[in-house]
Design an enzyme around this catalytic site. Structure first.
Site, PDB file in Angstrom:
ATOM      1  N   ASP A   6       0.796  -1.248   0.000  1.00 36.95           N
ATOM      2  CA  ASP A   6       0.000   0.000   0.000  1.00 36.95           C
ATOM      3  C   ASP A   6       0.825   1.293   0.000  1.00 36.95           C
ATOM      4  O   ASP A   6       0.445   2.268   0.661  1.00 36.95           O
ATOM      5  CB  ASP A   6      -0.970   0.012   1.192  1.00 36.95           C
ATOM      6  CG  ASP A   6      -1.950  -1.161   1.160  1.00 36.95           C
ATOM      7  OD1 ASP A   6      -1.890  -1.970   0.221  1.00 36.95           O
ATOM      8  OD2 ASP A   6      -2.770  -1.259   2.088  1.00 36.95           O
ATOM      9  N   GLU A  65      -4.602  -0.783  -1.539  1.00 34.16           N
ATOM     10  CA  GLU A  65      -5.901  -0.843  -0.869  1.00 34.16           C
ATOM     11  C   GLU A  65      -6.861   0.075  -1.616  1.00 34.16           C
ATOM     12  O   GLU A  65      -6.543   1.246  -1.852  1.00 34.16           O
ATOM     13  CB  GLU A  65      -5.771  -0.383   0.591  1.00 34.16           C
ATOM     14  CG  GLU A  65      -7.101  -0.421   1.331  1.00 34.16           C
ATOM     15  CD  GLU A  65      -6.994   0.004   2.794  1.00 34.16           C
ATOM     16  OE1 GLU A  65      -5.870   0.232   3.287  1.00 34.16           O
ATOM     17  OE2 GLU A  65      -8.050   0.107   3.438  1.00 34.16           O
ATOM     18  N   LYS A  69      -6.722  -4.872  -3.220  1.00 38.29           N
ATOM     19  CA  LYS A  69      -7.386  -5.520  -2.087  1.00 38.29           C
ATOM     20  C   LYS A  69      -8.397  -4.556  -1.471  1.00 38.29           C
ATOM     21  O   LYS A  69      -8.115  -3.366  -1.339  1.00 38.29           O
ATOM     22  CB  LYS A  69      -6.356  -5.969  -1.048  1.00 38.29           C
ATOM     23  CG  LYS A  69      -5.543  -4.845  -0.429  1.00 38.29           C
ATOM     24  CD  LYS A  69      -4.432  -5.410   0.433  1.00 38.29           C
ATOM     25  CE  LYS A  69      -3.640  -4.343   1.140  1.00 38.29           C
ATOM     26  NZ  LYS A  69      -4.332  -3.557   2.131  1.00 38.29           N
ATOM     27  N   LYS A 105      -7.751  -4.663   4.772  1.00 37.65           N
ATOM     28  CA  LYS A 105      -6.444  -4.317   5.321  1.00 37.65           C
ATOM     29  C   LYS A 105      -5.453  -5.449   5.069  1.00 37.65           C
ATOM     30  O   LYS A 105      -4.348  -5.231   4.598  1.00 37.65           O
ATOM     31  CB  LYS A 105      -6.591  -3.970   6.794  1.00 37.65           C
ATOM     32  CG  LYS A 105      -7.489  -2.727   6.975  1.00 37.65           C
ATOM     33  CD  LYS A 105      -7.760  -2.396   8.405  1.00 37.65           C
ATOM     34  CE  LYS A 105      -8.604  -1.131   8.529  1.00 37.65           C
ATOM     35  NZ  LYS A 105      -9.990  -1.281   7.995  1.00 37.65           N
ATOM     36  N   VAL A 137       3.065   0.362   4.347  1.00 36.82           N
ATOM     37  CA  VAL A 137       2.390   1.263   5.285  1.00 36.82           C
ATOM     38  C   VAL A 137       0.926   0.849   5.421  1.00 36.82           C
ATOM     39  O   VAL A 137       0.340   0.341   4.466  1.00 36.82           O
ATOM     40  CB  VAL A 137       2.481   2.721   4.796  1.00 36.82           C
ATOM     41  CG1 VAL A 137       3.939   3.167   4.767  1.00 36.82           C
ATOM     42  CG2 VAL A 137       1.876   2.924   3.407  1.00 36.82           C
ATOM     43  N   THR A 138       0.361   1.037   6.605  1.00 38.26           N
ATOM     44  CA  THR A 138       1.028   1.442   7.821  1.00 38.26           C
ATOM     45  C   THR A 138       1.305   0.209   8.673  1.00 38.26           C
ATOM     46  O   THR A 138       0.610  -0.802   8.557  1.00 38.26           O
ATOM     47  CB  THR A 138       0.178   2.442   8.651  1.00 38.26           C
ATOM     48  OG1 THR A 138      -1.057   1.820   9.026  1.00 38.26           O
ATOM     49  CG2 THR A 138      -0.104   3.696   7.863  1.00 38.26           C
ATOM     50  N   CYS A 198      -2.347  -2.134   7.787  1.00 40.02           N
ATOM     51  CA  CYS A 198      -2.313  -3.132   6.704  1.00 40.02           C
ATOM     52  C   CYS A 198      -1.117  -4.069   6.792  1.00 40.02           C
ATOM     53  O   CYS A 198      -1.216  -5.245   6.418  1.00 40.02           O
ATOM     54  CB  CYS A 198      -2.393  -2.435   5.362  1.00 40.02           C
ATOM     55  SG  CYS A 198      -4.020  -1.667   5.135  1.00 40.02           S
ATOM     56  N   GLN A 250       7.688 -13.307  22.032  1.00 40.98           N
ATOM     57  CA  GLN A 250       7.346 -14.708  22.305  1.00 40.98           C
ATOM     58  C   GLN A 250       8.047 -15.645  21.308  1.00 40.98           C
ATOM     59  O   GLN A 250       7.448 -16.578  20.772  1.00 40.98           O
ATOM     60  CB  GLN A 250       5.835 -14.911  22.245  1.00 40.98           C
ATOM     61  CG  GLN A 250       5.056 -13.998  23.190  1.00 40.98           C
ATOM     62  CD  GLN A 250       3.568 -14.251  23.135  1.00 40.98           C
ATOM     63  OE1 GLN A 250       3.104 -15.321  23.511  1.00 40.98           O
ATOM     64  NE2 GLN A 250       2.834 -13.282  22.646  1.00 40.98           N
TER      65      GLN A 250
HETATM   66  N1  TIU Z   1      -2.798   0.452   4.222  1.00 40.15           N
HETATM   67  C1  TIU Z   1      -3.245   0.795   5.433  1.00 40.15           C
HETATM   68  O1  TIU Z   1      -2.545   0.668   6.422  1.00 40.15           O
HETATM   69  N2  TIU Z   1      -4.522   1.363   5.509  1.00 40.15           N
HETATM   70  C2  TIU Z   1      -4.915   2.258   6.478  1.00 40.15           C
HETATM   71  O2  TIU Z   1      -6.055   2.707   6.488  1.00 40.15           O
HETATM   72  N3  TIU Z   1      -3.977   2.637   7.391  1.00 40.15           N
HETATM   73  C3  TIU Z   1      -4.107   3.564   8.385  1.00 40.15           C
HETATM   74  O3  TIU Z   1      -3.193   3.668   9.200  1.00 40.15           O
HETATM   75  N4  TIU Z   1      -5.173   4.335   8.423  1.00 40.15           N
END
Ligand code: TIU
Length: 230
Positions: free
Chosen positions: A24, A72, A129, A132, A157-158, A162, A202
């Site tokens: 993403d 996304e 996709k 997430k 990210v992030t 995702c 862990q």
């Molecule tokens: N790709 C992804 O992480 N989608 C999000 O909406 N991330 C946020 O941190 N909002």
């Protein structure tokens, strides 16, 4: 085989069975005027990930790894958008509404595209996709299994949204993930650190965490065809 210094212990993979996942890296998350900013975030926090990810992408291309870029986003008619996702964030600008880079998180909009620095090249998989996790409602697992992929080097990210969803989905499917700490980023530094810590805790309950420098050093130590350099 390649072995990378990592947490909680070194990560070893067969270079013929690894894929690079770039999750993403879209203008909607990384640039001003996109979906990330519409949620009230400071998108400049994510830009530090682009340089190190480009270096890893170049190394992966040089070695002929499988490379998978995810995006996304939703169909233009929003038929794949749950209200539970739409009704989040800023009520004046939601997914599907017109922003400075076109309709937020909609396939075909300028904001949905991957940033130019990390743009896909011919032969690389681009996976759209709706959710997430990159395995949810996509053919990612089929694509990986068809190529005999067992190990994933993960950027994107992030970190706690995702990336975290995808790495957990990968773990449940038996893939071994190395998440690169400097090639992943969050609008919330504390969430970035927490998510990374959770992956490796862990005894590596979800996966491994390493740096692009340690991955590139390990690759430099190994010839392109996977033999240990003399
Ligand atoms: N790709 C992804 O992480 N989608 C999000 O909406 N991330 C946020 O941190 N909002």
């Amino acid at each position: 085989m390649v072995t990378v210094d990592a947490q909680p212990f070194p990560y070893t993979f067969d270079p013929s069975r690894v894929a690079l996942l770039c999750i993403d890296f879209q203008r909607d998350f990384v640039e001003a005027g996109g979906f990330g900013e519409s949620l009230g975030n400071d998108v400049s926090r994510l830009r530090t990930t682009i340089g190190p990810t480009r270096a890893v992408l170049d190394a992966a291309r040089e070695r002929g790894w499988a490379i998978i870029h995810t995006r996304e986003g939703h169909r233009p008619d929003l038929s794949d958008l749950f209200l539970a996702k739409r009704d989040r964030g800023n009520p004046t600008l939601r997914i599907g509404e017109e922003g400075p880079m076109g309709r937020l998180l909609v396939r075909g909009s300028a904001g949905h595209e991957i940033v130019p620095e990390l743009a896909p090249e011919p032969g690389e998989v681009v996976l759209d996709k709706p959710g997430k996790g990159a395995f949810y409602a996509t053919d990612l697992e089929t694509i990986l299994r068809a190529r005999g992929i067992t190990h994933l080097v993960v950027t994107g990210v992030t970190t706690e949204v995702c990336v975290q969803s995808t790495v957990r989905e990968a773990n449940d499917r038996g893939f071994e993930s190395l998440v690169l700490s400097d090639c992943t980023g969050s609008y919330f530094p504390e969430f970035h650190e927490s998510a990374l810590a959770m992956f490796a805790a862990q005894g590596g309950i979800v996966g491994w965490v390493g740096t692009s420098a340690d991955l590139l050093a390990a690759l430099d130590d190994t010839s392109i065809d996977g033999e240990k350099a003399s």
